[in-house]
Design an enzyme around this catalytic site. Structure first.
Site, PDB file in Angstrom:
ATOM      1  N   CYS A   1    -116.643 123.737  36.612  1.00  0.00           N
ATOM      2  CA  CYS A   1    -115.352 124.197  36.087  1.00  0.00           C
ATOM      3  C   CYS A   1    -115.222 123.982  34.582  1.00  0.00           C
ATOM      4  CB  CYS A   1    -114.242 123.453  36.831  1.00  0.00           C
ATOM      5  SG  CYS A   1    -112.594 123.881  36.279  1.00  0.00           S
TER       6      CYS A   1
ATOM      7  N   GLU B   1    -103.604 128.243  29.967  1.00  0.00           N
ATOM      8  CA  GLU B   1    -103.742 129.641  30.345  1.00  0.00           C
ATOM      9  C   GLU B   1    -103.193 129.931  31.737  1.00  0.00           C
ATOM     10  OE1 GLU B   1    -108.233 130.274  31.260  1.00  0.00           O
ATOM     11  OE2 GLU B   1    -107.987 128.593  29.929  1.00  0.00           O
TER      12      GLU B   1
ATOM     13  N   CYS C   1    -115.115 118.565  37.465  1.00  0.00           N
ATOM     14  CA  CYS C   1    -115.941 119.200  38.491  1.00  0.00           C
ATOM     15  C   CYS C   1    -117.102 119.933  37.813  1.00  0.00           C
ATOM     16  CB  CYS C   1    -115.112 120.170  39.323  1.00  0.00           C
ATOM     17  SG  CYS C   1    -113.817 119.325  40.254  1.00  0.00           S
TER      18      CYS C   1
ATOM     19  N   CYS D   1    -108.287 118.646  31.963  1.00  0.00           N
ATOM     20  CA  CYS D   1    -108.304 118.066  33.309  1.00  0.00           C
ATOM     21  C   CYS D   1    -109.258 116.887  33.277  1.00  0.00           C
ATOM     22  CB  CYS D   1    -108.814 119.115  34.300  1.00  0.00           C
ATOM     23  SG  CYS D   1    -108.795 118.566  36.023  1.00  0.00           S
TER      24      CYS D   1
ATOM     25  N   CYS E   1    -101.169 132.691  38.551  1.00  0.00           N
ATOM     26  CA  CYS E   1    -101.870 131.413  38.610  1.00  0.00           C
ATOM     27  C   CYS E   1    -101.466 130.606  37.367  1.00  0.00           C
ATOM     28  CB  CYS E   1    -103.369 131.695  38.625  1.00  0.00           C
ATOM     29  SG  CYS E   1    -104.381 130.231  38.472  1.00  0.00           S
TER      30      CYS E   1
HETATM   31  N1  SAH Z   1    -107.577 120.973  40.398  1.00  0.00           N
HETATM   32  C1  SAH Z   1    -107.197 121.895  41.402  1.00  0.00           C
HETATM   33  C2  SAH Z   1    -106.758 123.235  40.895  1.00  0.00           C
HETATM   34  C3  SAH Z   1    -107.584 123.863  39.822  1.00  0.00           C
HETATM   35  S1  SAH Z   1    -109.199 124.446  40.279  1.00  0.00           S
HETATM   36  C4  SAH Z   1    -108.296 122.032  42.415  1.00  0.00           C
HETATM   37  O1  SAH Z   1    -109.335 121.402  42.274  1.00  0.00           O
HETATM   38  O2  SAH Z   1    -108.107 122.714  43.404  1.00  0.00           O
HETATM   39  C5  SAH Z   1    -108.797 125.618  41.491  1.00  0.00           C
HETATM   40  C6  SAH Z   1    -109.924 126.488  41.963  1.00  0.00           C
HETATM   41  O3  SAH Z   1    -110.419 127.268  40.876  1.00  0.00           O
HETATM   42  C7  SAH Z   1    -111.185 125.842  42.501  1.00  0.00           C
HETATM   43  O4  SAH Z   1    -111.136 125.422  43.805  1.00  0.00           O
HETATM   44  C8  SAH Z   1    -112.101 127.010  42.437  1.00  0.00           C
HETATM   45  O5  SAH Z   1    -111.928 127.776  43.595  1.00  0.00           O
HETATM   46  C9  SAH Z   1    -111.643 127.790  41.252  1.00  0.00           C
HETATM   47  N2  SAH Z   1    -112.599 127.712  40.166  1.00  0.00           N
HETATM   48  C10 SAH Z   1    -112.629 126.879  39.126  1.00  0.00           C
HETATM   49  N3  SAH Z   1    -113.676 127.115  38.325  1.00  0.00           N
HETATM   50  C11 SAH Z   1    -114.317 128.147  38.886  1.00  0.00           C
HETATM   51  C12 SAH Z   1    -115.497 128.864  38.555  1.00  0.00           C
HETATM   52  N4  SAH Z   1    -116.214 128.562  37.470  1.00  0.00           N
HETATM   53  N5  SAH Z   1    -115.856 129.878  39.361  1.00  0.00           N
HETATM   54  C13 SAH Z   1    -115.139 130.200  40.451  1.00  0.00           C
HETATM   55  N6  SAH Z   1    -114.031 129.562  40.818  1.00  0.00           N
HETATM   56  C14 SAH Z   1    -113.631 128.546  40.060  1.00  0.00           C
END
Ligand code: SAH
Length: 353
Positions: A116, A89, A113, A109, A102
Site C-alpha cells: 500500500c 485523497e 502494509c 498511515c 471513498c
Molecule cells: N486501513 C484500512 C483502510 C484502507 S486500505 C484497511 O486496511 O482496510 C483499504 C483497501 O485498499 C485494502 O484492503 C485494499 O483492498 C485496498 N488497497 C490498498 N492498496 C492497494 C493496492 N496497491 N492495490 C489494490 N488495492 C489496494
C-alpha cells in the site's frame, strides 16, 4: 488558530450559540449550511453579526478540492487540502445504483502494509470528524448535490488513506455527523468501514449501535504469511479477527466482508485459495478479491486476470460468496495513497528546481 465548525454536532453547535448570546435553534440552520459546503458569506439565513462572530473563531469549510483527475472508466479522483496544508485523497466510483465515495481518515498511515502507498511515509496526523465530513461535503457539492434526497454521494467507503479504527473517536463522530437527518442524511447501511483488523476496536464499533458494513482487509489465510504483508498481524491473529467479526454479526445482523488483494506468487496460489475456503466456509461473509494495483515503491507484482479468475472460481465452487472487483481508475493512480504520494513527489521535485 481557528477550528472547524464541521467538527461539531448539533448539541455542540447549540452550546456555542448560547455562549454567543444567540438563539440555539439557529444550530440546525448552520449545520445545514455547513453540510451544503457554504462559507459564512453565503449563509444569508443568519445575521451578519453572527456570521462575523463565528468566523472569528471558526472555519466553515474544512476540506477543499484542489485537484481532480478523471479516469476513462468514469472514476474520479480528488486531492483535498486541509487547513494546515496537508493533503489527502478521495475517489468517486460510479455504479448503476449510485455514486460511492471513498474517503481518507488519516494523513498517511502507520500500518505500513507491504502493498500500500498510504503507509510509505508513516502517519502524519489523524483527520478530525469535520475534515472527513468535509471530503463528503466537497464532493457532493462538486457533483451538484444538495442535502438528503438531493444528495449525489449515495454510498461511502472508509477505504482511502489511513486506518479508520486507529482514529476511532473522530471516525465514529464522523459516522454520526454524516448520517444526521438534518444534514447529508447518508444511511449508515450505505457506509462501509474497512479495517486492517484492530480487534479491540472492532468490538467497540460493534457496541456503538451504528449499523455500518464492516470490511476487514485479510490478504492471507495464514497468520505467519499475513505478518509479511501486514505488520498488524503480529498483534492480532486471524482467529481473533474472525471472533470479532462473529460478534459484529451477532450485534448488528450484518454480513461482513473480507478484502483480499491478490499479489502474484505471494497470496494467490491454490494453497491460499484452499486455506481461505476452509477458513471462511459457512460464515455469513463475502470476499472481495482485487488484483493488486502496483505501487512502484513497494516492488510487488499483480497477477494475471486469469489467475484472479481461477482464485475466484475456487472460492465460489467451494461455496464461499466472493466477487472479483473491477479495478477502477488504474490510469489515475486509483489505489489508496497513490495520488498523495505522487503529489508529495512532485512538490519535492519542484522544491529542488
Ligand atoms: N486501513 C484500512 C483502510 C484502507 S486500505 C484497511 O486496511 O482496510 C483499504 C483497501 O485498499 C485494502 O484492503 C485494499 O483492498 C485496498 N488497497 C490498498 N492498496 C492497494 C493496492 N496497491 N492495490 C489494490 N488495492 C489496494
Amino acid at each position: 488558530m481557528k477550528s472547524n465548525l464541521t467538527d461539531l454536532d448539533i448539541s455542540e453547535l447549540k452550546r456555542i450559540l448560547t455562549g454567543l448570546d444567540e438563539k440555539p435553534f439557529r444550530s440546525t440552520q448552520i449545520f445545514r449550511s455547513l453540510c451544503r459546503g457554504l462559507d459564512f458569506a453565503e449563509m444569508t439565513d443568519i445575521s451578519k453579526t453572527l456570521r462575523e462572530k463565528l468566523s472569528e473563531k471558526y472555519r466553515a469549510v474544512s476540506t477543499e478540492i484542489i485537484k481532480t483527475l478523471k479516469s476513462v472508466d468514469g472514476t474520479e479522483k480528488f486531492l483535498f487540502a486541509l487547513a494546515d496544508g496537508n493533503v489527502v485523497e478521495g475517489v468517486i466510483m460510479r455504479y448503476k445504483y449510485g455514486n460511492t465515495l471513498c474517503v481518507s481518515t488519516q494523513v498517511g498511515c502507520r500500518m505500513n502494509c507491504a502493498f500500500c502507498a498510504s503507509g510509505l511515509n508513516g502517519l502524519v496526523r489523524n483527520l478530525t470528524a469535520g475534515e472527513i465530513l468535509g471530503e463528503v461535503i466537497a464532493v457532493n457539492k462538486y457533483l451538484g448535490g444538495d442535502l438528503k434526497d438531493e444528495r449525489k454521494v449515495t454510498n461511502i467507503v472508509l477505504m482511502g488513506s489511513g486506518e479508520p479504527l486507529d482514529n476511532y473517536d473522530n471516525v465514529v463522530k464522523f459516522l454520526r455527523l454524516v448520517s444526521f437527518s438534518e444534514g447529508l442524511n447518508v444511511s449508515l447501511r450505505n457506509i462501509s468501514l474497512s479495517t486492517c483488523g484492530i480487534v479491540p476496536k472492532m468490538y467497540d464499533l460493534a457496541n456503538e449501535n451504528l449499523p455500518v458494513n464492516l470490511t476487514v482487509s485479510l490478504h492471507s489465510p495464514f497468520d505467519e504469511e499475513r505478518k509479511d504483508i501486514m505488520p498488524i498481524a503480529k498483534t492480532y491473529s486471524i482467529a481473533e479477527i474472525l471472533a470479532a467479526c462473529s460478534y459484529y454479526f451477532d450485534k448488528t445482523g450484518r454480513r461482513y466482508i473480507f478484502e483480499y488483494v491478490l499479489i502474484s506468487g505471494k497470496n494467490d496460489t491454490s494453497r491460499h485459495a484452499e486455506a481461505l475456503t476452509d477458513l471462511l466456509k459457512g460464515r455469513p461473509c463475502h470476499v472481495n478479491l482485487i488484483r493488486l494495483n502496483e505501487v512502484k515503491e513497494r516492488g510487488l507484482a499483480s497477477g494475471t486476470e486469469k489467475a484472479a479468475k481461477e482464485f475466484l472460481g475456487y472460492l465460489v465452487n467451494a461455496g464461499v460468496s466472493a466477487t472479483l472487483r473491477r479495478s477502477m481508475g488504474k490510469d489515475i493512480d486509483g489505489a489508496c495513497g497513490q495520488l498523495r504520494q505522487r503529489y508529495i513527489e512532485e512538490t519535492k521535485d519542484q522544491e529542488k528546481i
